[in-house]
Design an enzyme around this catalytic site. Structure first.
Site, PDB file in Angstrom:
ATOM      1  N   PRO A   2       1.003  -0.872   0.077  1.00 28.11           N
ATOM      2  CA  PRO A   2       0.001   0.202  -0.005  1.00 28.11           C
ATOM      3  C   PRO A   2       1.008   1.032  -0.024  1.00 28.11           C
ATOM      4  CG  PRO A   2      -0.823  -1.281   2.201  1.00 28.11           C
ATOM      5  CD  PRO A   2       0.049  -1.603   1.253  1.00 28.11           C
ATOM      6  N   GLU A   3       0.690   2.242  -0.508  1.00 28.22           N
ATOM      7  CA  GLU A   3       1.074   3.167  -0.941  1.00 28.22           C
ATOM      8  C   GLU A   3       0.524   4.499  -0.449  1.00 28.22           C
ATOM      9  OE1 GLU A   3       2.226   4.898  -4.667  1.00 28.22           O
ATOM     10  OE2 GLU A   3       2.323   2.135  -5.288  1.00 28.22           O
ATOM     11  N   LYS A  52       3.427   5.814   5.032  1.00 28.25           N
ATOM     12  CA  LYS A  52       3.070   4.560   4.746  1.00 28.25           C
ATOM     13  C   LYS A  52       3.257   3.323   6.028  1.00 28.25           C
ATOM     14  CE  LYS A  52       5.495   3.663   0.147  1.00 28.25           C
ATOM     15  NZ  LYS A  52       6.101   3.097  -0.369  1.00 28.25           N
ATOM     16  N   ARG A 261      12.012  -3.136  -9.753  1.00 33.34           N
ATOM     17  CA  ARG A 261      10.903  -2.494  -9.843  1.00 33.34           C
ATOM     18  C   ARG A 261      10.457  -1.985 -11.517  1.00 33.34           C
ATOM     19  NH1 ARG A 261      10.199  -0.588  -4.504  1.00 33.34           N
ATOM     20  NH2 ARG A 261       7.851  -0.612  -5.124  1.00 33.34           N
TER      21      ARG A 261
END
Length: 275
Positions: A2-3, A52, A261
């Site tokens: 989750p960002e 976060k 990424r």
């Protein structure tokens, strides 16, 4: 993982469910929180996010700080709802109408509220992108700070010490809306480019928070095409759209891996050569 927008929505849900509510029962299963089971009554004073991480401030000047990482999950159900899951329960609060539970997370700590800033994660992160004080000027000044000025944007936009709460999908979307690519550095950008990047870091993140992860700018799309109906299921401009045409120029969206990424970009709109 989750960002920032997702984490803030979680803290909003915790706040709505628990702040000011009569907590009928509380159970803590994580080893760092076991002493809280000795408290007869617990009240949640505040629930908020930073980057976060989620901070739950309770009575007696204590704060529960959790970082969901890849596998932590908060759920919100009616108290009598039966939960079938293989996840391990870490925290449970029950009110008359809600059972608020944290599952699977391992990075959970208990701090005195006035010592929250000593938490290892909170101590090293930069300003929260969704905080009201994080405006275009603050972000601009971070970009020209010597720590970030000569680094590629691919790394800077994921560095939580720069601006906290940014993550993988936000990085690709911010760069697209800024008309920049992942190889560029703040030191090689014009003043107007830096200002546009600063603005989009805030705007794209805020839009993702408000629209539950969607970063597509519906207002601009409607102005361009006159009908937004065909875009109702579209969440992003470039992220996850490799091999598909760019909405603005028709060029094919490209995916690359940088430090394992994913980054997505439009070669034309972002002036990025395909290697």
């Amino acid at each position: 993982m989750p960002e920032g927008p997702e984490t803030k929505r979680m803290s909003d849900s915790i706040s709505k469910s628990l702040v000011g509510k009569d907590i009928i029962s509380h159970t803590f299963f994580h080893e760092q929180l076991l002493d809280l089971n000795m408290m007869k009554d617990i009240s949640v004073i505040n629930a908020l996010s930073r980057g976060k991480a989620i901070i739950i401030r309770i009575n007696d000047g204590l704060s529960i700080i959790s970082h969901n990482q890849l596998y932590g999950k908060w759920t919100f159900n009616r108290p009598k709802t039966s939960i079938k899951t293989n996840r391990q329960l870490r925290i449970e609060f029950t009110t008359k109408t809600k059972a608020v539970r944290l599952w699977s997370a391992t990075d959970i700590s208990l701090y005195k509220t006035d010592q929250e800033s000593e938490h290892p994660y909170l101590r090293r992160i930069g300003p929260d992108v969704l905080d009201n004080v994080t405006n275009d000027l603050l972000i601009f000044n971070r970009l020209i700070d010597k720590r970030f000025y000569n680094r590629k944007l691919s790394g800077t936009l994921l560095d939580q010490s720069f601006i906290s709460g940014l993550g993988n999908y936000l990085r690709s979307e911010i760069l697209f809306f800024s008309g920049l690519n992942y190889l560029q550095k703040p030191s090689r950008l014009s003043d107007s480019q830096l200002k546009r990047l600063s603005k989009e870091i805030k705007n794209v993140s805020l839009r993702a928070y408000i629209k539950k992860g969607r970063t597509i700018d519906s207002i601009s799309i409607e102005k361009l095409f006159g009908n937004i109906n065909n875009f109702k299921k579209i969440r992003h401009m470039v992220f996850g759209r490799d091999g598909q045409p760019c909405f603005l120029c028709g060029q094919t969206i490209v995916k690359v891996l940088v430090s394992s990424r994913r980054i997505y970009f439009c070669p034309d709109c972002q002036k990025c050569k395909i290697e």
